[in-house]
Design a protein around this motif. Structure first.
Motif, PDB file in Angstrom:
ATOM      1  N   ALA A   1      -0.307  29.875   3.731  1.00  0.00           N
ATOM      2  CA  ALA A   1      -0.739  28.244   3.634  1.00  0.00           C
ATOM      3  C   ALA A   1       0.566  27.857   4.378  1.00  0.00           C
ATOM      4  O   ALA A   1       0.270  25.464   3.853  1.00  0.00           O
ATOM      5  N   ASN A   2       1.816  28.361   3.414  1.00  0.00           N
ATOM      6  CA  ASN A   2       2.757  27.950   4.350  1.00  0.00           C
ATOM      7  C   ASN A   2       3.883  28.305   5.263  1.00  0.00           C
ATOM      8  O   ASN A   2       4.553  28.507   4.440  1.00  0.00           O
ATOM      9  N   PRO A   3       3.060  28.485   6.014  1.00  0.00           N
ATOM     10  CA  PRO A   3       3.680  29.917   7.757  1.00  0.00           C
ATOM     11  C   PRO A   3       4.828  29.028   7.465  1.00  0.00           C
ATOM     12  O   PRO A   3       5.847  30.230   8.382  1.00  0.00           O
TER      13      PRO A   3
ATOM     14  N   ALA B   1      10.581  29.023   5.527  1.00  0.00           N
ATOM     15  CA  ALA B   1      11.571  30.169   5.706  1.00  0.00           C
ATOM     16  C   ALA B   1      11.730  30.651   4.757  1.00  0.00           C
ATOM     17  O   ALA B   1      12.061  31.895   4.275  1.00  0.00           O
ATOM     18  N   ARG B   2      12.530  29.385   3.358  1.00  0.00           N
ATOM     19  CA  ARG B   2      12.806  30.309   2.502  1.00  0.00           C
ATOM     20  C   ARG B   2      11.543  30.890   2.018  1.00  0.00           C
ATOM     21  O   ARG B   2      12.138  32.375   1.024  1.00  0.00           O
ATOM     22  N   ARG B   3      10.153  30.843   1.980  1.00  0.00           N
ATOM     23  CA  ARG B   3       9.223  31.782   1.359  1.00  0.00           C
ATOM     24  C   ARG B   3       9.023  33.069   1.429  1.00  0.00           C
ATOM     25  O   ARG B   3       9.235  33.941   1.436  1.00  0.00           O
TER      26      ARG B   3
ATOM     27  N   ARG C   1      10.139  23.788   3.008  1.00  0.00           N
ATOM     28  CA  ARG C   1       8.920  22.977   3.559  1.00  0.00           C
ATOM     29  C   ARG C   1       7.938  22.867   2.706  1.00  0.00           C
ATOM     30  O   ARG C   1       7.607  23.017   2.998  1.00  0.00           O
ATOM     31  N   TYR C   2       8.711  21.768   1.807  1.00  0.00           N
ATOM     32  CA  TYR C   2       7.410  21.608   0.672  1.00  0.00           C
ATOM     33  C   TYR C   2       6.795  21.030   1.337  1.00  0.00           C
ATOM     34  O   TYR C   2       6.708  19.787   1.604  1.00  0.00           O
ATOM     35  N   ALA C   3       5.580  20.638   0.664  1.00  0.00           N
ATOM     36  CA  ALA C   3       4.307  20.038   0.960  1.00  0.00           C
ATOM     37  C   ALA C   3       3.489  19.741  -0.550  1.00  0.00           C
ATOM     38  O   ALA C   3       3.318  21.095  -1.094  1.00  0.00           O
TER      39      ALA C   3
ATOM     40  N   GLU D   1       5.450  29.730  -6.313  1.00  0.00           N
ATOM     41  CA  GLU D   1       6.057  30.022  -7.445  1.00  0.00           C
ATOM     42  C   GLU D   1       7.083  29.343  -7.769  1.00  0.00           C
ATOM     43  O   GLU D   1       7.754  28.854  -8.734  1.00  0.00           O
ATOM     44  N   MET D   2       7.578  28.873  -6.222  1.00  0.00           N
ATOM     45  CA  MET D   2       9.181  27.515  -6.192  1.00  0.00           C
ATOM     46  C   MET D   2       8.469  26.707  -6.172  1.00  0.00           C
ATOM     47  O   MET D   2       9.656  25.931  -6.026  1.00  0.00           O
ATOM     48  N   ALA D   3       7.506  25.861  -6.045  1.00  0.00           N
ATOM     49  CA  ALA D   3       7.063  25.125  -6.011  1.00  0.00           C
ATOM     50  C   ALA D   3       7.926  23.988  -6.949  1.00  0.00           C
ATOM     51  O   ALA D   3       8.119  22.672  -6.480  1.00  0.00           O
ATOM     52  N   LEU D   4       7.841  24.013  -8.259  1.00  0.00           N
ATOM     53  CA  LEU D   4       8.286  22.780  -8.586  1.00  0.00           C
ATOM     54  C   LEU D   4      10.541  22.887  -8.155  1.00  0.00           C
ATOM     55  O   LEU D   4      10.855  21.946  -8.661  1.00  0.00           O
ATOM     56  N   PHE D   5      10.602  23.945  -8.421  1.00  0.00           N
ATOM     57  CA  PHE D   5      12.428  23.860  -7.503  1.00  0.00           C
ATOM     58  C   PHE D   5      12.053  22.333  -6.403  1.00  0.00           C
ATOM     59  O   PHE D   5      12.999  22.061  -6.071  1.00  0.00           O
ATOM     60  N   CYS D   6      11.555  23.464  -5.410  1.00  0.00           N
ATOM     61  CA  CYS D   6      11.319  22.351  -4.410  1.00  0.00           C
ATOM     62  C   CYS D   6      11.271  21.310  -4.412  1.00  0.00           C
ATOM     63  O   CYS D   6      10.901  20.428  -3.607  1.00  0.00           O
ATOM     64  N   ARG D   7      10.332  21.368  -5.378  1.00  0.00           N
ATOM     65  CA  ARG D   7       9.752  19.662  -5.320  1.00  0.00           C
ATOM     66  C   ARG D   7      10.357  18.765  -5.184  1.00  0.00           C
ATOM     67  O   ARG D   7      10.844  17.801  -4.989  1.00  0.00           O
TER      68      ARG D   7
HETATM   69  S1  SF4 Z   1       7.264  26.491  -2.209  1.00  0.00           S
HETATM   70 FE1  SF4 Z   1       9.232  26.472  -1.731  1.00  0.00          FE
HETATM   71  S2  SF4 Z   1       9.157  28.570  -0.805  1.00  0.00           S
HETATM   72 FE2  SF4 Z   1       7.489  28.287  -1.680  1.00  0.00          FE
HETATM   73  S3  SF4 Z   1       6.465  27.251   0.261  1.00  0.00           S
HETATM   74 FE3  SF4 Z   1       6.724  25.605  -0.929  1.00  0.00          FE
HETATM   75  S4  SF4 Z   1       8.719  25.383  -0.482  1.00  0.00           S
HETATM   76 FE4  SF4 Z   1       8.627  27.061   0.580  1.00  0.00          FE
END
Ligand code: SF4
Lengths: 490, 395
Positions: B34-36, B39-41, B286-288, B296-302
């Motif tokens: 979904a979000n290739p 980099a973080r992910r 690269r948040y979307a 699982e990181m979505a709330l942090f990244c948002r």
């Molecule tokens: S939530 Fe953060 S770490 Fe996860 S894919 Fe989105 S931007 Fe990357």
């Protein structure tokens, strides 16, 4: 999405409040809408758990299925809900107007009013659609007989859900969508799908701004979800034990009361929110073409209501012809709905101007009495020169109409930098001089657009065989099958 | 579960700082696609970091909880379909889809005891090899598969059945969302198809590794779902070729985790301690909004993206409208004409300026007390302010 909406969203981020993307209200709002907040049991397609509903914000009715897996309780609930919905439908009919007879002399009538259902979000529409599907084929006799109101509920809900597919219909409105038509927030459409977060941006509570109100709205403890899905933590920690206690007690009233109280705690915040959202929408002046669209809704209602007793439940799936017609119909109404909104609302018209399909500016010179004498008889063809800053993308010869007076038509003669020369061709009266005030004068600001709203025309009741689905569903020969009446609902 | 570091053999495991590795399943891999570009992910997944634990430690736990009603229903449905050696499933495939299934064997590859994943995988390979050569066996439940992700080997424990028919394998996936009148919710079908595609890919790797034609794993999978409002299962064949293409392309494009990890400051790890936030921030995200349902990181990244005013938080379509301008402040400045656009932004800037003017003009001409009417435009002399009626609405 358009650059204008994107810009409004950026402005919302900067101001911390939702920004308007409409200056008028583009939907009809009934004085007594039936607000419905349905909840379903997680993991099931359409197992109702509860609905809070009513037409008076101070008197919500709460209907609960204390054990959603129990068939009898479920059909009991469906019957109760059916009575409320049918009662609303009948109460909202009003008097019957007699219209001019159709060309072939057939009597035509229209109810003065029509029922309106308001749900919090898209999920609410989807749930009503499924509830309609799961109840409309039930048999009222034989071994699996249900209350006669149950299949009626199914047919009405199916009709409401179908009308919701039609652009510009106001019979069944999802609040999140309706609000988004009028305001842009500083969050994405995903977050806007949460009614509490969306309302947080539009009308934040005292002392909060949009972002903080929306953040608060995402805490399911402070703001329970607006349904139909419930908060999983609520399910696991509150609802499940309460249902288990109900089962153990053998259905004691006290145990049922516990479930009702638990469910009410989840519904009341959304109930209040829904009415506040309606207040916000009501504060906007109604768009000029809204009554015309509501008239179409009333036509559909009149037809469906009058044919109700004679008609079978709507078919499960459209056949190919009907599906094609339906698609065509939806596309057409989408186009004319968009065009109408633009005529009603300068902020929507701005989209067309940005796209170069319309332009606005100041009239710099005119020849109001100009005649075209090339033909047999002279024709009134005034020239109007307009200076615009808009990025006009029209060809010479393009037909345009005046945004404020769509009857006034013209043709683009030439575009020279910021100057557009128009030849007016119609809508000025029958004489060789225009009616006073029709031809714009120098100094006046005008907007012309190349997109015209085609007329919706007066409605005719079609032959039975020709009934479009929009008018209450197909007359396809539906044979009630035992299988439908007994379809498991587990 | 015993720690199994085998699949991070290229060794990013040190990045976990001693925390337990997390297993991949098809959901996480399908989500990966979904979000290739993130980099973080990429790094966190390649190092098998438990993103959920990280997010919670940072105070941004994702609300991915599931209702016990849904879990119960899902389990009951699956158990029902698979009961008695998949009797109901077989009947379904035979009757509904008219498949000619001769005699039937059912092998459950579910783990026994404390068996390691390597052992289980070997068992899967063994049985599959036999099936491929002799045609023996029909249904293999819970195969343990392997897939390379961003240069890292990951195990998959799909809750699916590999079903052999006429020398070809099909993936059968049991889902508990309803199919009503032949239609299900498109997002759920799409998610299921994406997951199945991952399984097909992994199965093909396995088959190829055994020296057979990977095409012996069909691109046609079967989704088994409850029909209408009942518990009765129905099977729908789904062609996952489009999803296969996407998954394959995205996996190939996945930011190479090792390269990114090499650029990270020395000594940073994803251990759940004070340094965690620095480590996470050291790798670009690269948040979307799609992240909300896939990572699982979505709330942090948002939160991070909002704090730095990224237009990406509004969604891809908004970003596209803004011609890729990724800062809210920049976009607003361009719209207000207080910033000179760079050459490649000239067109976007012009579009934004016109949009801003049109918005101002339209709001000023609002026909009635529309909410926040902007007072900015002075009314032309001699015309009452509100009657500016610029658009002559009442003409
Ligand atoms: S939530 Fe953060 S770490 Fe996860 S894919 Fe989105 S931007 Fe990357």
């Amino acid at each position: 999405m358009s650059t204008l909406t994107a810009l409004a969203q950026l402005e919302a981020i900067a101001s911390g409040r939702a920004e308007p993307v409409a200056t008028v209200r583009h939907c009809h709002l009934s004085e007594t809408p039936l607000v419905m907040i349905p909840l379903k049991l997680a993991g099931e397609a359409a197992a109702p758990l509860a609905t809070m509903l009513g037409t008076d914000r101070n008197e919500p009715t709460l209907m609960v299925v204390p054990q959603p897996r129990n068939r009898d309780l479920r059909f009991g609930y469906a019957a109760e809900l059916a009575k409320a919905v049918v009662e609303h439908v009948e109460a909202e009919r009003g008097a019957t107007e007699t219209l001019e007879p159709s060309k072939d002399g057939e009597e035509r009538v229209r109810y003065e009013r029509a029922p309106q259902i308001i749900v919090p979000n898209r999920g609410g529409v989807g749930f009503l659609r499924l509830l309609g599907r799961s109840t409309r084929f039930r048999s009222v006799e034989g071994p699996w007989a249900v209350d006669p109101a149950v299949p009626m509920l199914g047919r009405w809900l199916t009709w409401f859900a179908d009308r919701n597919d039609r652009p510009g219909s106001s019979l069944l409105l999802a609040l999140t969508e309706t609000l988004r038509l009028h305001w842009a927030t500083g969050q994405s459409s995903l977050e806007d799908g949460n009614l509490a977060a969306l309302m947080g941006w539009i009308d934040p509570p005292e002392g909060l701004d949009g972002p903080s109100a929306a953040a608060r709205a995402e805490d399911p403890v402070l703001c329970p979800p607006a349904g139909p899905a419930t908060d999983p933590t609520f399910d696991n920690e509150v609802l499940a034990p309460a249902i288990a206690a109900f089962d153990e007690s053998g259905g004691e009233p006290r145990a049922e009361e516990r479930i009702r109280a638990a469910v009410a705690s989840q519904l009341v915040p959304t109930w209040d929110l829904a009415w506040r959202a309606l207040d916000m929408l009501r504060a906007l002046p109604e768009g000029a073409s809204v009554p015309k669209r509501w008239e179409r809704d009333r036509d559909s209602f009149t037809y469906f209501h009058r044919e109700f007793a004679e008609s079978p439940p709507q078919a499960k799936l459209d056949d190919a012809v009907r599906a094609a017609r339906r698609l065509h119909d939806l596309e057409r109404s989408q186009e004319s709905y968009e065009a109408q909104r633009a005529f009603d609302d300068p902020l929507v018209m701005a989209e067309q101007r940005l796209a170069g399909q319309a332009f606005g500016g100041v009239v710099t010179e005119t020849e109001p009495e100009r005649l075209d004498e090339s033909g047999k008889r002279p024709k009134l063809r005034p020239y109007v020169r307009i200076r615009t800053e808009d990025p006009v993308r029209l060809d010479e010869g393009a037909t345009v109409v005046n945004a404020a007076r769509p009857g006034l038509k013209g043709k683009v003669v030439e575009i020279d930098g910021q100057d557009v020369l128009l030849e007016l061709t119609g809508g000025m009266g029958r004489k060789l001089t225009a009616e006073p005030g029709v031809v714009p004068e120098p100094g006046q600001r005008v907007v012309f657009t190349s997109r015209t709203a085609d007329s919706w025309g007066a409605s005719k009741f079609p032959e039975r065989e020709d009934t479009p689905w929009t008018h209450g569903g197909p007359p396809a020969e539906y044979e009630p099958a035992d299988e439908d009446a007994t379809e498991v609902w587990s | 579960m015993s720690r199994d570091d085998d699949h991070t053999a290229t060794d990013l495991s040190h990045l976990r700082g001693g925390e337990t590795a997390r297993n991949h399943d098809a959901r996480t891999i399908a989500a990966l696609t979904a979000n290739p570009g993130c980099a973080r992910r990429g790094v966190m997944d390649a190092a098998a970091v438990d993103k959920d634990a990280v997010a919670r430690h940072l105070g941004f736990g994702a609300p991915f909880g599931q209702s016990q009603f849904a879990i119960t229903r899902g389990n009951a449905f699956e158990a029902q379909v698979k009961a008695d050696g998949c009797a109901e499933l077989l009947a379904l495939l035979r009757d509904r889809l008219g498949l000619e299934i001769p005699e039937v064997a059912y092998d459950d590859l579910e783990s026994v005891g404390t068996e390691s994943r390597e052992v289980r995988h070997t068992r899967t390979r063994h049985l599959m090899a036999r099936a491929l050569e002799s045609g023996a066996g029909t249904m293999f439940d819970h195969p343990l598969l392997r897939l390379d992700i961003a240069g890292q080997r990951a195990y998959l424990e799909p809750d699916v059945i590999a079903f052999q028919l006429g020398g070809r394998f099909h993936v059968v996936e049991v889902k508990s969302f309803a199919v009503v009148d032949g239609q299900a919710e498109p997002e759920q079908v799409a998610a299921a198809a994406r997951q199945s595609a991952v399984y097909v890919l992994a199965l093909r790797e396995l088959v190829a590794g055994l020296g057979h034609d990977p095409e012996r794993v069909s691109h046609e999978v079967f989704l088994v779902c409850p029909e209408n409002f009942s518990n009765r299962p129905t099977a729908t064949p789904v062609d996952v070729r489009p999803q296969l293409a996407v998954v394959r392309r995205q996996l190939a494009r996945l930011t190479r985790a090792e390269d990114i990890a090499r650029d990270m400051p020395d000594g940073l790890t994803f251990a759940l301690d004070e340094g965690l936030s620095d480590t996470v921030r050291a790798v670009e995200a690269r948040y979307a909004p799609e992240c909300m349902s896939s990572c699982e990181m979505a709330l942090f990244c948002r939160d991070e993206a909002r704090a730095c005013g990224a237009t990406g938080t509004l969604g891809r379509s908004v970003r596209d409208e803004l011609g890729g301008v990724d800062s809210v402040v920049t976009a607003l400045d361009l719209a207000r004409g207080v910033r000179e656009p760079s050459e490649d932004m000239a067109e976007t800037a012009e579009q934004l300026r016109v949009a801003a003017r049109l918005r101002r003009e339209a709001l000023a001409s609002a026909p009635a007390p529309a909410p926040p009417v902007q007072e900015a435009l002075p009314a032309p002399a001699g015309v009452p302010a509100r009657g500016a009626g610029v658009l002559e609405r009442t003409a």
